[in-house]
Design an enzyme around this catalytic site. Structure first.
Site, PDB file in Angstrom:
ATOM      1  N   CYS A 121     -48.773  80.023  24.659  1.00  0.00           N
ATOM      2  CA  CYS A 121     -49.022  80.563  26.005  1.00  0.00           C
ATOM      3  C   CYS A 121     -49.039  79.425  27.023  1.00  0.00           C
ATOM      4  CB  CYS A 121     -50.349  81.330  26.003  1.00  0.00           C
ATOM      5  SG  CYS A 121     -50.720  82.168  27.552  1.00  0.00           S
ATOM      6  N   CYS A 122     -49.747  78.327  26.685  1.00  0.00           N
ATOM      7  CA  CYS A 122     -49.792  77.174  27.589  1.00  0.00           C
ATOM      8  C   CYS A 122     -48.399  76.579  27.782  1.00  0.00           C
ATOM      9  CB  CYS A 122     -50.732  76.097  27.043  1.00  0.00           C
ATOM     10  SG  CYS A 122     -52.489  76.433  27.237  1.00  0.00           S
ATOM     11  N   CYS A 203     -57.257  78.888  33.453  1.00  0.00           N
ATOM     12  CA  CYS A 203     -56.893  80.304  33.536  1.00  0.00           C
ATOM     13  C   CYS A 203     -58.117  81.174  33.276  1.00  0.00           C
ATOM     14  CB  CYS A 203     -55.815  80.619  32.521  1.00  0.00           C
ATOM     15  SG  CYS A 203     -54.252  79.780  32.852  1.00  0.00           S
ATOM     16  N   CYS A 206     -59.408  81.879  29.762  1.00  0.00           N
ATOM     17  CA  CYS A 206     -59.722  80.683  28.979  1.00  0.00           C
ATOM     18  C   CYS A 206     -60.800  79.818  29.625  1.00  0.00           C
ATOM     19  CB  CYS A 206     -58.457  79.874  28.749  1.00  0.00           C
ATOM     20  SG  CYS A 206     -57.190  80.809  27.872  1.00  0.00           S
ATOM     21  N   CYS A 231     -54.587  71.311  25.856  1.00  0.00           N
ATOM     22  CA  CYS A 231     -53.479  72.018  26.466  1.00  0.00           C
ATOM     23  C   CYS A 231     -52.157  71.281  26.424  1.00  0.00           C
ATOM     24  CB  CYS A 231     -53.833  72.322  27.906  1.00  0.00           C
ATOM     25  SG  CYS A 231     -52.832  73.523  28.673  1.00  0.00           S
TER      26      CYS A 231
HETATM   27  S1  SF4 Z   1     -55.040  78.299  29.631  1.00  0.00           S
HETATM   28 FE1  SF4 Z   1     -55.055  80.287  28.491  1.00  0.00          FE
HETATM   29  S2  SF4 Z   1     -54.039  81.826  29.791  1.00  0.00           S
HETATM   30 FE2  SF4 Z   1     -53.619  79.754  30.648  1.00  0.00          FE
HETATM   31  S3  SF4 Z   1     -51.641  79.204  29.831  1.00  0.00           S
HETATM   32 FE3  SF4 Z   1     -53.169  78.325  28.409  1.00  0.00          FE
HETATM   33  S4  SF4 Z   1     -53.596  79.933  26.848  1.00  0.00           S
HETATM   34 FE4  SF4 Z   1     -52.454  80.897  28.541  1.00  0.00          FE
END
Ligand code: SF4
Length: 249
Positions: A121-122, A203, A206, A231
């Site tokens: 996702c990141c 986000c 998170c 991340c």
């Molecule tokens: S912080 Fe969470 S919602 Fe944002 S990109 Fe990463 S996994 Fe996805």
């Protein structure tokens, strides 16, 4: 209780640290004229950097990642910056197709299912847009501070990242008290979520508030093992650097 009332404190050497941060920003602008960007997470440190860049009219572009999962309070800072400073904020969003594909296959809550899915996702929402932000740049500016966590204890004022770009961290030697003293002194706009015990804001799915005594970053990816955090935006591990180029927080 506001973050300013909690954290604003003048400590010895503050003026020198501010002056040095300005010097680092000017060095970045001089050595990478027209090719340096502040990758702002819109967090407290980055708001200080944007204020310094604007106040001293330093030639550094401002760019941010709008992941599609940010709090409304965070997104609202973008027009506030533009109005307050008269600067344009470059906004980089994930590719729509990639997001649709990921959510269709893994769901909206995939980040909680596994570290790989969270990093996936990141990668889609942060790393790929960041790579576009940096594509034409030879340097970038971050709000990293040595105090932020154990992983960041050796943050230098400048270093080469894994792509050969220079990464400047002008606030490397600043304390959390310094950040809030600067914000209070210069009336810098900041995310109101900082007033709700969220020192590190990312986000919405998170990020959570932290309790008294918890580490600053305890509210980020709190369900994961400590070593898995970061991340891929700032660490230099082999896995992260493969996709890396940034900004979390
Ligand atoms: S912080 Fe969470 S919602 Fe944002 S990109 Fe990463 S996994 Fe996805």
């Amino acid at each position: 209780m506001s973050a300013i009332s909690l954290y604003d404190r003048l400590t010895p050497g503050f003026d020198q640290r501010v002056a040095h941060a300005v010097d680092v920003l000017k060095q970045a602008a001089t050595e990478h004229a027209g090719k340096v960007v502040q990758a702002t997470s819109l967090g407290a440190e980055d708001m200080v950097l944007t204020d310094l860049i604007a106040r001293h009219e330093i030639g550094i572009a401002i760019g941010t990642l709008e992941t599609g999962k940010l709090h409304a309070e965070t997104v609202a800072l973008i027009p506030r910056i533009e109005e307050r400073y008269g600067l344009r904020v470059e906004v980089y969003r994930p590719e729509t197709e990639a997001v649709i594909h990921f959510v269709k296959n893994h769901g909206e809550r995939a980040m909680y299912d596994s570290i790989d899915l969270r990093k996936g996702c990141c990668a889609i929402r942060k790393l790929e847009p960041l790579s576009r932000m940096l594509a034409s740049r030879t340097a970038w500016v971050t709000g990293l501070r040595r105090e932020q966590s154990n992983n960041r204890g050796d943050v230098p004022f400048s270093e080469l990242d894994d792509k050969g770009r220079t990464k400047f961290s002008p606030l490397a030697d600043w304390s959390w008290n310094d950040v809030w003293h600067y914000i209070a002194t210069h009336n810098v706009p900041y995310n109101p979520l900082h007033d709700q015990f969220m020192p590190s804001i990312g986000c919405e799915p998170c990020t959570r508030a932290i309790a008294v005594g918890e580490d600053f970053r305890a509210g980020r990816w709190w369900w994961e093992d400590e070593k898995a955090k970061e991340c891929g935006l700032h660490v230099h591990g082999a896995e992260e650097t493969a996709v890396s180029m940034i900004g979390d927080r």
